[in-house]
Design a protein around this motif. Structure first.
Motif, PDB file in Angstrom:
ATOM      1  N   GLN A  96      50.600  48.535 -20.295  1.00 44.82           N
ATOM      2  CA  GLN A  96      50.354  48.339 -18.872  1.00 44.82           C
ATOM      3  C   GLN A  96      50.604  49.635 -18.113  1.00 44.82           C
ATOM      4  N   GLU A  97      49.813  49.838 -17.103  1.00 45.05           N
ATOM      5  CA  GLU A  97      49.719  51.138 -16.450  1.00 45.05           C
ATOM      6  C   GLU A  97      51.013  51.603 -15.810  1.00 45.05           C
ATOM      7  N   GLY A  98      51.852  50.679 -15.394  1.00 47.10           N
ATOM      8  CA  GLY A  98      53.097  51.079 -14.759  1.00 47.10           C
ATOM      9  C   GLY A  98      52.947  51.289 -13.268  1.00 47.10           C
TER      10      GLY A  98
ATOM     11  N   GLU B 283      59.214  51.118 -13.545  1.00 50.95           N
ATOM     12  CA  GLU B 283      59.412  52.502 -13.981  1.00 50.95           C
ATOM     13  C   GLU B 283      60.175  52.557 -15.303  1.00 50.95           C
TER      14      GLU B 283
ATOM     15  N   ASP C 227      60.414  50.149 -17.516  1.00 48.63           N
ATOM     16  CA  ASP C 227      59.580  49.550 -18.563  1.00 48.63           C
ATOM     17  C   ASP C 227      58.546  50.552 -19.069  1.00 48.63           C
ATOM     18  N   HIS C 228      57.926  51.283 -18.135  1.00 50.95           N
ATOM     19  CA  HIS C 228      56.894  52.238 -18.542  1.00 50.95           C
ATOM     20  C   HIS C 228      57.509  53.402 -19.310  1.00 50.95           C
TER      21      HIS C 228
END
Length: 211
Positions: free
Chosen positions: A179-181, A191, A193-194
């Protein structure tokens, strides 16, 4: 398991503001889908667990609505996407590897997940994996979730993680989708998570995803 995916069984849950960017990405990848307009907190009609915030309820409602639609339309299965999904360049080839998995009772296939999965480059039974950015769910899987949570729904990723306890869900690493974040609509730590995704994949693997 082998899947034929097209606009009749591929759905992207999307907010208005995010759809132009996601639509352009899907077009670039040659993915045909039906846009599923995301629910907002004021459009939640089902009973959800009291500890969830408005954004989490709305996200859950969007997924529940898609599950109901799968059952109502009598679809054998459907690919469900959120509007920040980014695909690895050879995702179709990796998905094709599932043809070697024989499970007539399969519930779901998770193209993205919350943790790395071992062994790599192999479809394995998913356990305690979260995230609902991209998954293929069977009609029986959708029916199961709608039945289990008929009295009170939970967050979408919690419900799908419980589906995994049946032992008929699968996932893969490196993830087919990340996922793009972008800014979260449910109040989660996007933030962090990414950053975890970047750390797990490494710079070279990250280059293989379509932003």
């Amino acid at each position: 398991m082998r899947f034929v995916l097209n606009a009749s069984n591929t759905f992207c849950i999307s907010l208005d503001a995010r759809w132009p960017r996601m639509s352009a990405r899907l077009d670039a990848l040659g993915i045909e889908c039906e846009r599923w307009i995301a629910s907002t907190p004021d459009q939640v009609v089902d009973q959800f667990a009291g500890y969830l915030n408005g954004g989490q309820r709305a996200c859950g409602q969007s997924h529940v609505n898609v599950w109901r639609m799968i059952v109502e339309r009598g679809l054998e299965y459907a690919l469900v996407l959120e509007d920040d999904a980014m695909f690895i360049e050879d995702w179709r080839e990796r998905l094709e590897l599932l043809s070697g998995v024989d499970d007539p009772e399969w519930d779901a296939v998770f193209l993205n997940a919350s943790e790395p999965i071992m062994p790599e480059d192999t479809w394995v039974v998913a356990r305690e994996q979260y995230l609902t950015g991209a998954y293929i769910i069977s009609r029986r899987g959708a029916q199961c979730l709608l039945s289990w949570y008929a009295n009170e729904f939970a967050s979408s990723d919690w419900m799908t993680s419980r589906l995994q306890t049946r032992g008929h869900s699968y996932s893969y690493f490196p993830w087919l989708v990340i996922q793009e974040g972008m800014e979260s609509t449910i109040g989660s730590g996007v933030e962090a998570d990414h950053a975890k995704v970047v750390r797990c994949l490494g710079e070279e693997r990250m280059k293989k995803y379509t932003f």
